[in-house]
Design an enzyme around this catalytic site. Structure first.
Site, PDB file in Angstrom:
ATOM      1  N   ASP A  88       0.908  -1.207  -0.037  1.00 20.33           N
ATOM      2  CA  ASP A  88      -0.036  -0.065  -0.153  1.00 20.33           C
ATOM      3  C   ASP A  88       0.724   1.500   0.058  1.00 20.33           C
ATOM      4  OD1 ASP A  88      -1.935  -1.922   0.432  1.00 20.33           O
ATOM      5  OD2 ASP A  88      -1.826  -1.658   2.508  1.00 20.33           O
ATOM      6  N   GLU A 107     -10.973  -1.268  -4.003  1.00 18.46           N
ATOM      7  CA  GLU A 107     -10.089  -0.618  -2.939  1.00 18.46           C
ATOM      8  C   GLU A 107      -8.985   0.051  -3.364  1.00 18.46           C
ATOM      9  OE1 GLU A 107      -9.180  -3.909  -0.504  1.00 18.46           O
ATOM     10  OE2 GLU A 107      -7.343  -4.395  -1.477  1.00 18.46           O
TER      11      GLU A 107
END
Length: 315
Positions: free
Chosen positions: A13, A193
């Site tokens: 991420d 997402e």
């Protein structure tokens, strides 16, 4: 094997932001999911051995105590902010125990300090599993873009957009932008997402990630005209095929949860995580496997003004 080298090992991420001081500031999920770490260096490659500081620790208990995921650093109106998700349980994901979104603020000019203030939870229209927030400014307004579970929609998470009254408060309507609908978005889990925003060529682009966090993880693309009402769902168009996916040729698998930055000369860069092996190398839950490394590569544009990412490992 690929000769592509990660810019930071074991940091899923990834968010890389190039500030006016010439430094790249970097955040990502830290294995163990108990801390928020901030890095900086003058080059993207330098982040591996650059300055490193833990700026926040998980609480001993409560809603900010477990699974600290996807911290993102942003600079807004002269202050620094880190958006992140946290849960109160490392094992349960239910209506009562799930991830919520929070934000830290730093008023110092130099964010490499432990002097960060908790601004609290980002409260959305309903209390459900939510994570992966990013923020961006457009036409004088501040927007918040995130992933959230909608119990009435039988998916794991969808993408939502809202304006912000300030960097820790949403205001007005909250628009559903995208749900996982294509086969490539629903492998293992039905997921949209990890959104990231790119504003170029009179358009607002949103990349996002879909499917389970293994070799099937891949990136999709949404697009709206820059002069459109971004909170009108009809303004957005969605690519039917992934725009960035696993590259067996380069041995990079499951690329996703990206961010965008630039080189000093203005060349566009995509920063993303990927694994250097496919599912056969993953032992147990992919989320518990730390070998999602942060990579960076430049990309170009098509004649009609759309980003062309190529394959992981192309440069």
């Amino acid at each position: 094997m690929t000769d592509k080298q990660p810019i930071v090992l074991q940091r899923a991420d990834p968010r890389a932001y190039r500030h006016t001081d010439g430094y790249y500031y970097f955040t990502g999920s830290v294995p163990g999911y108990q801390t928020i770490e901030l890095r900086r260096a003058k080059t993207l490659a330098g982040l591996a051995d650059g300055e490193v500081l833990t700026v926040w620790h998980a609480h001993a208990s409560g809603p900010q105590s477990q699974l600290i995921w996807a911290p993102e650093i942003h600079y807004i109106n002269g202050k620094w902010y880190i958006y992140f998700a946290a849960s109160d349980s490392a094992t349960e994901r239910t209506a009562a125990h799930h991830h919520r979104m929070f934000v830290l603020e730093c008023a110092a000019a130099d964010p490499m300090t432990a002097d960060w203030t908790e601004k609290g939870q980002i409260v959305t229209a309903q209390d459900s599993f939510s994570l992966d927030a990013t923020v961006f400014e457009h036409n004088g307004d501040l927007y918040y873009l995130w992933a959230q579970l909608e119990p009435a929609i039988h998916n794991n998470s969808n993408l939502y957009l809202s304006k912000m009254a300030n960097p820790w408060t949403l205001t007005g309507k909250q628009t559903l932008l995208s749900v996982p609908e294509y086969d490539w978005e629903t492998i293992g889990f039905a997921v949209n997402e990890g959104p990231a925003v790119l504003q170029r060529n009179g358009k607002v682009f949103v990349t996002y990630s879909a499917s389970a966090t293994d070799e099937h993880y891949a990136m999709g693309l949404l697009c709206a005209d820059a002069d459109a009402d971004l909170l009108n769902g009809f303004a957005w168009h969605k690519a039917s095929e992934p725009v960035f996916k696993s590259s067996p040729a380069h041995h990079l698998y499951g690329p996703g949860h990206n961010s965008f930055t630039t080189l000093p000369d203005g060349t566009d860069v995509i920063v993303y995580h990927a694994r250097p092996y496919d599912n056969a190398g993953i032992d147990g839950d992919p989320l518990a496997n730390p070998d999602r490394h942060a990579y960076a590569q430049t990309f170009g544009w098509s004649d009609d003004g759309f980003p062309q990412f190529g394959e992981p490992g192309d440069n």
